[in-house]
Design an enzyme around this catalytic site. Sequence first.
Site, mmCIF file in Angstrom:
data_model
loop_
_atom_site.group_PDB
_atom_site.id
_atom_site.type_symbol
_atom_site.label_atom_id
_atom_site.label_comp_id
_atom_site.label_asym_id
_atom_site.label_seq_id
_atom_site.Cartn_x
_atom_site.Cartn_y
_atom_site.Cartn_z
ATOM 1 N N SER A 1 -9.343 -70.490 24.536
ATOM 2 C CA SER A 1 -9.008 -70.912 25.898
ATOM 3 C C SER A 1 -7.912 -71.966 25.884
ATOM 4 O O SER A 1 -7.336 -72.270 26.933
ATOM 5 C CB SER A 1 -10.254 -71.460 26.605
ATOM 6 O OG SER A 1 -10.882 -72.444 25.805
ATOM 7 N N ASP B 1 -12.798 -70.843 17.361
ATOM 8 C CA ASP B 1 -12.647 -69.480 17.849
ATOM 9 C C ASP B 1 -11.696 -68.691 16.958
ATOM 10 O O ASP B 1 -10.670 -69.220 16.516
ATOM 11 C CB ASP B 1 -12.016 -69.534 19.251
ATOM 12 C CG ASP B 1 -12.880 -68.857 20.292
ATOM 13 O OD1 ASP B 1 -13.853 -68.167 19.920
ATOM 14 O OD2 ASP B 1 -12.574 -69.040 21.483
ATOM 15 N N GLU C 1 -21.282 -64.745 28.307
ATOM 16 C CA GLU C 1 -20.373 -65.204 29.365
ATOM 17 C C GLU C 1 -20.307 -64.210 30.520
ATOM 18 O O GLU C 1 -20.215 -62.988 30.311
ATOM 19 C CB GLU C 1 -18.957 -65.409 28.792
ATOM 20 C CG GLU C 1 -17.949 -65.822 29.875
ATOM 21 C CD GLU C 1 -16.611 -66.312 29.347
ATOM 22 O OE1 GLU C 1 -16.429 -66.363 28.114
ATOM 23 O OE2 GLU C 1 -15.745 -66.628 30.191
HETATM 24 O O1 KIV Z 1 -12.364 -69.879 24.350
HETATM 25 C C1 KIV Z 1 -13.306 -70.463 24.911
HETATM 26 O O2 KIV Z 1 -13.180 -71.571 25.430
HETATM 27 C C2 KIV Z 1 -14.594 -69.789 24.944
HETATM 28 C C3 KIV Z 1 -15.649 -70.405 25.800
HETATM 29 C C4 KIV Z 1 -15.393 -70.108 27.208
HETATM 30 C C5 KIV Z 1 -17.018 -69.978 25.393
HETATM 31 O O3 KIV Z 1 -14.766 -68.784 24.334
#
Ligand code: KIV
Length: 279
Positions: A48, A86, A189
């Site tokens: 994100s 991530d 989500e």
């Molecule tokens: O990339 C991100 O911030 C996420 C969250 C929304 C869980 O995957």
Amino acid sequence: MTQEKVRVPDLARMKAARQPITMLTAYDFPFARIFDNCGIDVLLIGDSVGMAVRGEDTTLAVTIDEVIYHTRAVARARRRALVVADMPFLSYQVSPEDALRNAGRLVKEGGAEAVKLEGGVAIAGAVARIAAVDIPVMGHVGLTPQSIHRMGGHRVQGRKSGRAAGCRERLLEDALALEAAGAFAIVVEGVPPSLAREITASVAIPTIGIGAGPDCDGQVLVMHDMLGLYESCAPRFAKPFANLWKEAASATEAYVREVRTRAFPAPEHCYAESRRSSR
Ligand code: KIV
């Protein structure tokens, strides 16, 4: 809240004890230190970052090198929280070997303690390969932002029954596949609360919800949504606990005013002529 370091097995203990897990995204040192000091259990360096920090429309352009860069800053600030990085688009979908190499980079170069991947059945091989070398893997099902083009936007998933991508039974299968592949937790989500509840009851590992109602084992928000650090409106599920945009704007207006009127810098902001009388 315990002051002790949060480690991967602690999340399972928290699920068993019905103690909600707190998770926030973080991308830099100062916010990561604030969140860690305040007892956030998990800091997620989310892809994100592409949208929240760089102003892009999707997360798709984010690279593994960029996530490593932000993970390093967060890992340096962290004292207690578990740091999860991530895996960005195309860093794990090409092959399980490629996924392992990139997950390893997040740990070795970024300082992550775990990695997060989006998807279910389709990425179970990558999850298993990464988990097999003891890199803990967090899954992510439901509204998976890297699938934006298939979903036709950031749309709520799991409202329709069926086994097609994004349908209710398929999302449950995805969560079960992640657990079977060795994931230690799953982000759920953008699904109706009843589906999040069913997934949470069906897997032994903790679920962490975002836009998924109150029945997951924990909650996660993007830090900008939690702090009200955005110009336009946030999604329905994202409760702002502050209005930092407004605070930052009024501080900036005051700074501009004081520079223009020469009220700043005042004498207390100036160095003395000799070192004896000042810092
Ligand atoms: O990339 C991100 O911030 C996420 C969250 C929304 C869980 O995957």
